[in-house]
Design a protein around this motif. Structure first.
Motif, PDB file in Angstrom:
ATOM      1  N   ASP A 163      17.957  30.101  41.317  1.00 12.59           N
ATOM      2  CA  ASP A 163      19.204  30.567  42.424  1.00 12.59           C
ATOM      3  C   ASP A 163      19.626  28.966  42.740  1.00 12.59           C
ATOM      4  O   ASP A 163      20.912  28.734  42.785  1.00 12.59           O
ATOM      5  CB  ASP A 163      18.594  31.079  43.679  1.00 12.59           C
ATOM      6  N   GLY A 210      21.286  40.424  38.490  1.00 10.13           N
ATOM      7  CA  GLY A 210      21.799  40.652  40.006  1.00 10.13           C
ATOM      8  C   GLY A 210      23.113  40.241  40.495  1.00 10.13           C
ATOM      9  O   GLY A 210      23.994  40.668  41.040  1.00 10.13           O
ATOM     10  N   LEU A 211      23.255  38.825  39.700  1.00  8.09           N
ATOM     11  CA  LEU A 211      24.694  38.407  40.110  1.00  8.09           C
ATOM     12  C   LEU A 211      25.915  39.215  39.368  1.00  8.09           C
ATOM     13  O   LEU A 211      26.866  39.263  39.924  1.00  8.09           O
ATOM     14  CB  LEU A 211      24.741  36.998  39.445  1.00  8.09           C
ATOM     15  N   SER A 212      25.587  39.801  38.208  1.00  9.19           N
ATOM     16  CA  SER A 212      26.347  40.670  37.444  1.00  9.19           C
ATOM     17  C   SER A 212      26.776  41.958  38.490  1.00  9.19           C
ATOM     18  O   SER A 212      27.986  42.333  38.633  1.00  9.19           O
ATOM     19  CB  SER A 212      26.129  41.096  36.250  1.00  9.19           C
ATOM     20  N   MET A 213      25.752  42.550  39.114  1.00  9.10           N
ATOM     21  CA  MET A 213      25.852  43.575  39.833  1.00  9.10           C
ATOM     22  C   MET A 213      26.602  43.372  41.141  1.00  9.10           C
ATOM     23  O   MET A 213      27.412  44.201  41.349  1.00  9.10           O
ATOM     24  CB  MET A 213      24.678  44.253  40.217  1.00  9.10           C
ATOM     25  N   ALA A 214      26.108  42.103  41.749  1.00  5.44           N
ATOM     26  CA  ALA A 214      26.932  41.978  42.982  1.00  5.44           C
ATOM     27  C   ALA A 214      28.261  41.457  42.738  1.00  5.44           C
ATOM     28  O   ALA A 214      29.128  41.660  43.795  1.00  5.44           O
ATOM     29  CB  ALA A 214      26.127  40.507  43.560  1.00  5.44           C
ATOM     30  N   THR A 215      28.725  40.867  41.713  1.00  4.77           N
ATOM     31  CA  THR A 215      30.121  40.526  41.513  1.00  4.77           C
ATOM     32  C   THR A 215      31.037  41.287  40.801  1.00  4.77           C
ATOM     33  O   THR A 215      32.228  41.287  40.737  1.00  4.77           O
ATOM     34  CB  THR A 215      30.342  39.065  41.040  1.00  4.77           C
TER      35      THR A 215
END
Length: 359
Positions: free
Chosen positions: A63, A104-109
């Protein structure tokens, strides 16, 4: 008219480098940031990479590395067009740490995710700095892999040969460890060899009478160990001479097989990639071979030879543009793979296990 800018975020964590990068792609590729955080100090007491330690370090640092890459590029996550992450092959704990973060970054954005084969990253890394037309002959030479491939485009590589035992990078690392030269082994051997006599110790020439394009480095490692035992205790000059002798034999083996593949394929461009491709002696030999065959020789800058996330970002983008990336649903459901041949149609050299082809 210039192509509209696309911003691609890359994540790489297949071994002991935690890396993130941002590319700006128009009609050219611009590396806005490439952050690589190594773990040499963590593994130094053990003389090599410890998978459990590597996985924990990736999980702790990914991160922070990602934040630094986005900050340097001055691109907020919401402005990204694509996220690419290594999904294998490699040390599975590390791969999982990086790929899970990317998920996680893909799902969040809501930014699409492209799983990338680490070897595909190396295979296409030359495109970060040069416009190289396909097909080209690739010598992929790293810590875990040594292969000759014809790269016909993103997701299209045909394997000509591979190592039947150890990878070249592994042989460099273990030779350096044997002589107490430190890590990483490749640069340590190269430094020591500059002060050594490459003809002092006789080294075998692997697969000399065998046709084809495969490689073998286990015999060289054995020869180094035997020579070191006979010369023990080793002086600094002994180490330099042994490093030079090993390096000369290893590079001649790589060069001989590459020359044969270049003659066989008639390729007009020879590309070298992977960590061992940063070795200056190897680069010089490959350049000579290409010139002799009337071909161009191209290799990435040293910082893009070793593991990095810029190459993963580029590979992900090219796969996506070529229509070879999985759907978002499949990408998010994909499980990382410790084994993942670049040419999945090539017969495994060692065989198959539950986790897939070993080579």
């Amino acid at each position: 008219m210039q192509q509209q800018a696309r911003y691609v975020f890359g994540v790489e964590s297949s071994c002991d480098d935690t890396a993130a990068a941002v590319l700006k792609i128009t009609d050219k590729v611009e590396v806005l940031s490439s952050v690589v955080l190594g773990q040499d100090a963590d593994h130094a007491p053990f003389g090599g990479v410890v998978p459990e330690i590597a996985a924990r370090a990736h999980a702790e640092k990914i991160d922070k590395v990602a934040y630094q890459a986005l900050l340097q590029a001055d691109v907020p996550p919401a402005d990204l067009d694509l996220i690419a992450a290594t999904a294998g092959p490699g040390l599975i704990g590390g791969v999982m740490a990086g790929f899970t973060f990317a998920k996680g970054l893909s799902m969040a954005t809501g930014v699409p995710l492209v799983p990338v084969n680490h070897l595909e990253g190396h295979a296409l890394s030359v495109g970060l700095e040069a416009d190289v037309a396909t097909p080209y002959l690739l010598l992929l030479v790293s810590g875990g892999h040594t292969q000759l491939l014809v790269v016909e485009g993103p997701g299209k590589a045909r394997r000509l040969g591979t190592t039947i035992d150890d990878a070249a990078g592994e042989a460099f690392d273990k030779t350096a460890k044997l002589m107490g030269l430190g890590t990483p082994g490749g640069p340590a051997i190269e430094r020591a060899a500059k002060e050594g006599d490459p003809d002092r110790f006789e080294m075998p020439r692997p697969l000399l009478g065998r046709g084809g394009f495969d490689f073998s480095f286990s015999g060289l490692k054995t020869a180094v160990r035997q020579a070191a035992e006979e010369a023990s205790p080793l002086s600094d000059q002994d180490r330099a001479d042994l490093a030079a002798s090993f390096q000369k034999a290893a590079i001649e083996h790589l060069a001989r097989r590459t020359r044969a593949a270049l003659e066989e394929t008639g390729a007009k461009t020879l590309v070298a990639a992977g960590g061992v491709a940063s070795n200056q002696m190897l680069r010089g030999r490959l350049e000579e071979i290409a010139e002799g065959a009337g071909a161009a020789f191209v290799a990435p800058s040293l910082r893009f030879c070793t593991d990095n996330a810029a190459m993963i970002a580029l590979a992900g983008y090219l796969l996506h543009e070529a229509g070879m990336a999985p759907s978002q649903e499949d990408a998010l459901a994909l499980a990382p793979r410790p084994r993942w041949p670049l040419d999945e149609n090539a017969a495994p050299v060692v065989g198959k296990g539950k986790r897939g082809a070993k080579v």
